[in-house]
Enzyme design. Structure first.
Site, PDB file in Angstrom:
ATOM      1  N   LYS A 160       2.253  -3.239   7.290  1.00 32.45           N
ATOM      2  CA  LYS A 160       2.551  -3.439   5.870  1.00 32.45           C
ATOM      3  C   LYS A 160       3.997  -3.004   5.566  1.00 32.45           C
ATOM      4  CE  LYS A 160       0.147  -4.619   2.988  1.00 32.45           C
ATOM      5  NZ  LYS A 160      -0.248  -5.966   2.478  1.00 32.45           N
ATOM      6  N   TYR A 206      -1.861  -0.462  10.920  1.00 30.24           N
ATOM      7  CA  TYR A 206      -1.974  -1.137   9.618  1.00 30.24           C
ATOM      8  C   TYR A 206      -0.775  -0.795   8.738  1.00 30.24           C
ATOM      9  CZ  TYR A 206      -3.337  -1.644   4.696  1.00 30.24           C
ATOM     10  OH  TYR A 206      -3.353  -1.932   3.341  1.00 30.24           O
ATOM     11  N   THR A 233       0.819  -1.206   0.000  1.00 30.54           N
ATOM     12  CA  THR A 233       0.000   0.000   0.000  1.00 30.54           C
ATOM     13  C   THR A 233       0.859   1.264   0.000  1.00 30.54           C
ATOM     14  OG1 THR A 233      -1.472   1.273   1.442  1.00 30.54           O
ATOM     15  CG2 THR A 233      -0.109  -0.348   2.516  1.00 30.54           C
ATOM     16  N   ASP A 234       0.274   2.370  -0.459  1.00 27.68           N
ATOM     17  CA  ASP A 234       0.970   3.662  -0.368  1.00 27.68           C
ATOM     18  C   ASP A 234       1.007   4.190   1.067  1.00 27.68           C
ATOM     19  OD1 ASP A 234      -1.728   4.324  -0.097  1.00 27.68           O
ATOM     20  OD2 ASP A 234      -1.736   5.864  -1.662  1.00 27.68           O
ATOM     21  N   GLU A 235       0.227   3.557   1.974  1.00 28.95           N
ATOM     22  CA  GLU A 235       0.154   4.102   3.343  1.00 28.95           C
ATOM     23  C   GLU A 235       1.477   3.949   4.082  1.00 28.95           C
ATOM     24  OE1 GLU A 235      -3.529   3.459   5.390  1.00 28.95           O
ATOM     25  OE2 GLU A 235      -4.601   3.088   3.525  1.00 28.95           O
TER      26      GLU A 235
HETATM   27  P1  NAD Z   1      -9.581  -7.498   2.264  1.00 29.63           P
HETATM   28  O1  NAD Z   1      -9.580  -7.183   3.727  1.00 29.63           O
HETATM   29  O2  NAD Z   1     -10.790  -7.230   1.454  1.00 29.63           O
HETATM   30  O3  NAD Z   1      -9.214  -9.031   2.039  1.00 29.63           O
HETATM   31  C1  NAD Z   1      -8.203  -9.682   2.735  1.00 29.63           C
HETATM   32  C2  NAD Z   1      -8.325 -11.168   2.455  1.00 29.63           C
HETATM   33  O4  NAD Z   1      -7.267 -11.837   3.164  1.00 29.63           O
HETATM   34  C3  NAD Z   1      -9.640 -11.773   2.955  1.00 29.63           C
HETATM   35  O5  NAD Z   1     -10.154 -12.674   1.995  1.00 29.63           O
HETATM   36  C4  NAD Z   1      -9.237 -12.523   4.219  1.00 29.63           C
HETATM   37  O6  NAD Z   1     -10.066 -13.639   4.498  1.00 29.63           O
HETATM   38  C5  NAD Z   1      -7.810 -12.941   3.874  1.00 29.63           C
HETATM   39  N1  NAD Z   1      -6.981 -13.155   5.073  1.00 29.63           N
HETATM   40  C6  NAD Z   1      -6.839 -12.319   6.129  1.00 29.63           C
HETATM   41  N2  NAD Z   1      -6.002 -12.859   7.033  1.00 29.63           N
HETATM   42  C7  NAD Z   1      -5.591 -14.057   6.517  1.00 29.63           C
HETATM   43  C8  NAD Z   1      -4.719 -15.066   6.973  1.00 29.63           C
HETATM   44  N3  NAD Z   1      -4.068 -14.965   8.145  1.00 29.63           N
HETATM   45  N4  NAD Z   1      -4.527 -16.159   6.188  1.00 29.63           N
HETATM   46  C9  NAD Z   1      -5.163 -16.273   4.991  1.00 29.63           C
HETATM   47  N5  NAD Z   1      -6.014 -15.357   4.529  1.00 29.63           N
HETATM   48  C10 NAD Z   1      -6.220 -14.248   5.266  1.00 29.63           C
HETATM   49  O7  NAD Z   1      -8.314  -6.718   1.691  1.00 29.63           O
HETATM   50  P2  NAD Z   1      -8.122  -5.989   0.287  1.00 29.63           P
HETATM   51  O8  NAD Z   1      -8.665  -4.625   0.373  1.00 29.63           O
HETATM   52  O9  NAD Z   1      -8.559  -6.904  -0.773  1.00 29.63           O
HETATM   53  O10 NAD Z   1      -6.531  -5.862   0.259  1.00 29.63           O
HETATM   54  C11 NAD Z   1      -5.724  -6.886  -0.316  1.00 29.63           C
HETATM   55  C12 NAD Z   1      -4.265  -6.476  -0.220  1.00 29.63           C
HETATM   56  O11 NAD Z   1      -4.072  -5.247  -0.921  1.00 29.63           O
HETATM   57  C13 NAD Z   1      -3.805  -6.218   1.215  1.00 29.63           C
HETATM   58  O12 NAD Z   1      -2.495  -6.736   1.342  1.00 29.63           O
HETATM   59  C14 NAD Z   1      -3.809  -4.697   1.344  1.00 29.63           C
HETATM   60  O13 NAD Z   1      -2.830  -4.278   2.263  1.00 29.63           O
HETATM   61  C15 NAD Z   1      -3.449  -4.296  -0.070  1.00 29.63           C
HETATM   62  N6  NAD Z   1      -3.954  -2.972  -0.496  1.00 29.63           N
HETATM   63  C16 NAD Z   1      -5.283  -2.654  -0.332  1.00 29.63           C
HETATM   64  C17 NAD Z   1      -5.736  -1.416  -0.790  1.00 29.63           C
HETATM   65  C18 NAD Z   1      -7.196  -1.029  -0.668  1.00 29.63           C
HETATM   66  O14 NAD Z   1      -7.557   0.110  -0.989  1.00 29.63           O
HETATM   67  N7  NAD Z   1      -8.083  -1.917  -0.253  1.00 29.63           N
HETATM   68  C19 NAD Z   1      -4.852  -0.504  -1.383  1.00 29.63           C
HETATM   69  C20 NAD Z   1      -3.512  -0.885  -1.538  1.00 29.63           C
HETATM   70  C21 NAD Z   1      -3.078  -2.117  -1.104  1.00 29.63           C
HETATM   71  P1  TYD Z   2     -10.847   3.939   4.067  1.00 26.59           P
HETATM   72  O1  TYD Z   2     -11.797   3.521   2.994  1.00 26.59           O
HETATM   73  O2  TYD Z   2     -10.998   3.307   5.421  1.00 26.59           O
HETATM   74  O3  TYD Z   2      -9.377   3.705   3.492  1.00 26.59           O
HETATM   75  P2  TYD Z   2      -7.947   4.182   4.124  1.00 26.59           P
HETATM   76  O4  TYD Z   2      -8.116   4.524   5.536  1.00 26.59           O
HETATM   77  O5  TYD Z   2      -7.121   2.948   3.913  1.00 26.59           O
HETATM   78  O6  TYD Z   2      -7.501   5.350   3.275  1.00 26.59           O
HETATM   79  O7  TYD Z   2     -10.948   5.489   4.258  1.00 26.59           O
HETATM   80  C1  TYD Z   2     -10.739   6.370   3.163  1.00 26.59           C
HETATM   81  C2  TYD Z   2     -10.788   7.779   3.716  1.00 26.59           C
HETATM   82  O8  TYD Z   2     -12.125   8.040   4.156  1.00 26.59           O
HETATM   83  C3  TYD Z   2      -9.913   7.973   4.934  1.00 26.59           C
HETATM   84  O9  TYD Z   2      -9.366   9.294   4.893  1.00 26.59           O
HETATM   85  C4  TYD Z   2     -10.868   7.835   6.107  1.00 26.59           C
HETATM   86  C5  TYD Z   2     -12.163   8.364   5.549  1.00 26.59           C
HETATM   87  N1  TYD Z   2     -13.392   7.756   6.090  1.00 26.59           N
HETATM   88  C6  TYD Z   2     -14.417   8.569   6.570  1.00 26.59           C
HETATM   89  O10 TYD Z   2     -14.318   9.812   6.578  1.00 26.59           O
HETATM   90  N2  TYD Z   2     -15.552   7.965   7.049  1.00 26.59           N
HETATM   91  C7  TYD Z   2     -15.708   6.616   7.067  1.00 26.59           C
HETATM   92  O11 TYD Z   2     -16.766   6.100   7.532  1.00 26.59           O
HETATM   93  C8  TYD Z   2     -14.649   5.795   6.554  1.00 26.59           C
HETATM   94  C9  TYD Z   2     -14.764   4.291   6.573  1.00 26.59           C
HETATM   95  C10 TYD Z   2     -13.502   6.418   6.066  1.00 26.59           C
END
Ligand code: NAD
Ligand code: TYD
Length: 371
Positions: free
Chosen positions: A163, A159, A133-135
């Site tokens: 990561k 988080y 992630t970019d975070e």
């Molecule tokens: P998500 O929370 O929707 O899904 C996570 C998946 O991992 C789920 O299916 C869960 O059951 C599985 N999981 C969790 N713990 C586990 C374990 N111990 N063993 C096996 N499986 C396990 O997450 P997402 O949003 O799909 O993110 C996927 C990846 O992308 C993550 O690594 C996250 O850090 C990264 N990422 C997410 C975003 C975003 O905006 N969602 C952005 C950049 C990077």
């Molecule tokens: P989120 O979807 O949780 O992603 P991330 O924290 O990984 O960026 O949140 C996106 C942005 O929206 C973040 O700045 C937090 C804000 N946010 C709210 O203002 N209200 C909400 O209910 C949620 C879930 C997020």
């Protein structure tokens, strides 16, 4: 034919990846390893055209024996590692699971990969792709340049720190042992199958139920949004063309303030509801069905602890080296996402009824309401 182990393949981005990969490489074999936590849902894999190429394993990435057995039994040559705890708010309330899955779990996969691909001397061409992630880069000021791959890590939430830690371990396994790794650091994703605890699907679901849209703090925090299909195309080009040992930022040059996104979602949903009377009958709690705008649901609540102000990705490296650029504009991506949540009401209702939202309301939002 490749044989991919996809961890977290029943989650949001992972399941979209599985759909994407099977559509593009139907002859490959995919072994999905997922613990099916609250965020994982086997239904996300329904409708995959070539499901004979797919094996689902319900298991944990922390289980070294299981992972090593999969490597051997399935002749895995590629790992695409999505599995993680992924929600910042949850990491603030309970970091332990993030440390276990994101750090120890990633290390377990690295150990298994090293044992099977390097120590046994099979010489098998391999790739360990780590999805991050970019975070990890922390928060930008308004005029700061966007994150480069060389931007120093400065994670602020548990988080992001978990990561960042996993990214360092992946790098170390390349530098120390020669494991062929790549890492991608992507900006905020949105699209189908996203668990409705994240901003965009939460707002869609809450509007349809006439519930408040919680805006943390002033709502002027900025995120750089990318449609999930574009993220997965980015992962695909890295797997095919990326150089081992490298990291690639993936983003869409698409910075939005949270409050503006929420207003856009309100506008697009209101327009959609007004175009079709049957939607108004189906969603009688929406403000539009009472002649009001969905914006009336916007509710400012206390800010998230340690809330990062701005993220922005510089995608120059992946663009110039691998020719990648996003294809979906933000407005069309949000429209597609809204359509998907309208068409898949049973999917999000079953999830929201059973799990997170009551818990978070008790632990977080009710404590923090400011107006
Ligand atoms: P998500 O929370 O929707 O899904 C996570 C998946 O991992 C789920 O299916 C869960 O059951 C599985 N999981 C969790 N713990 C586990 C374990 N111990 N063993 C096996 N499986 C396990 O997450 P997402 O949003 O799909 O993110 C996927 C990846 O992308 C993550 O690594 C996250 O850090 C990264 N990422 C997410 C975003 C975003 O905006 N969602 C952005 C950049 C990077
Ligand atoms: P989120 O979807 O949780 O992603 P991330 O924290 O990984 O960026 O949140 C996106 C942005 O929206 C973040 O700045 C937090 C804000 N946010 C709210 O203002 N209200 C909400 O209910 C949620 C879930 C997020």
């Amino acid at each position: 034919m490749k044989r991919l182990l996809v961890t977290g393949g029943a989650g949001f981005i992972g399941s979209n990846f599985v759909h994407h990969w099977m559509n593009n490489f139907p002859d490959d074999r995919l072994i999905i390893l997922d613990a099916l936590t609250y965020a994982g849902n086997i239904q996300n894999l329904d409708g995959i055209k070539n499901d004979h190429g797919l094996t689902f394993v319900h298991g944990n990435i922390l289980d070294l024996d299981l992972v090593e057995r999969l490597f051997e039994d399935q002749n895995i040559d590629t790992i695409v590692h999505f599995a993680a705890e992924s929600h910042v708010d949850r990491s603030i309330l309970g970091p332990d699971e993030f440390i276990r899955t994101n750090i120890v779990g990633t290390h377990t996969l690295l150990k298994a990969a090293k044992n099977c691909w390097l120590d046994k001397g099979t010489g098998i061409p391999h790739r360990f792709h780590h999805v991050s992630t970019d975070e990890v880069y922390g928060s930008l000021l308004p005029d700061d340049p966007a994150f480069l791959e060389t931007t120093p890590y400065a994670p602020n939430s548990p988080y992001a720190a978990s990561k960042a830690s996993s990214d360092h371990l992946v790098r170390a396994y390349h530098e120390t042992y020669g494991l062929e790794v790549t890492t991608s650091n992507c900006s905020n994703n949105y699209g189908p199958y996203q668990f409705p605890e994240k901003l965009i699907p939460l707002c869609i679901a809450n509007i349809l139920d006439g519930k408040p849209l919680p805006i943390y703090g002033d709502g002027k925090q900025i995120r750089d949004w990318l449609y999930v299909e574009d993220h997965n195309r980015g992962v695909r080009v890295i797997l095919k063309e990326g150089r081992p040992g490298e990291t690639y930022n993936i983003g869409g040059l698409n910075e939005w303030k949270n409050i503006d996104i929420v207003r856009l979602i309100c506008k697009l949903i209101d327009e959609k509801l007004k175009r079709n009377d049957s939607y108004l009958r189906r969603f009688p709690k929406t403000p539009v069905s009472k002649g009001e705008s969905s914006e009336t649901l916007i509710t400012h609540v206390a800010d998230r602890a340690g809330h990062d102000r701005r993220y922005a990705i510089d995608p120059g490296k992946i663009s110039s080296e691998l020719g990648f650029s996003p294809e979906t504009t933000f407005e069309s991506g949000v429209r597609k996402t809204i359509d998907w949540y309208f068409d898949n009401e049973a999917w999000w209702r079953s999830i929201m009824d059973k799990s997170y939202l009551d818990w978070v309301n008790k632990n977080y939002r009710e404590k923090g309401e400011t107006d």
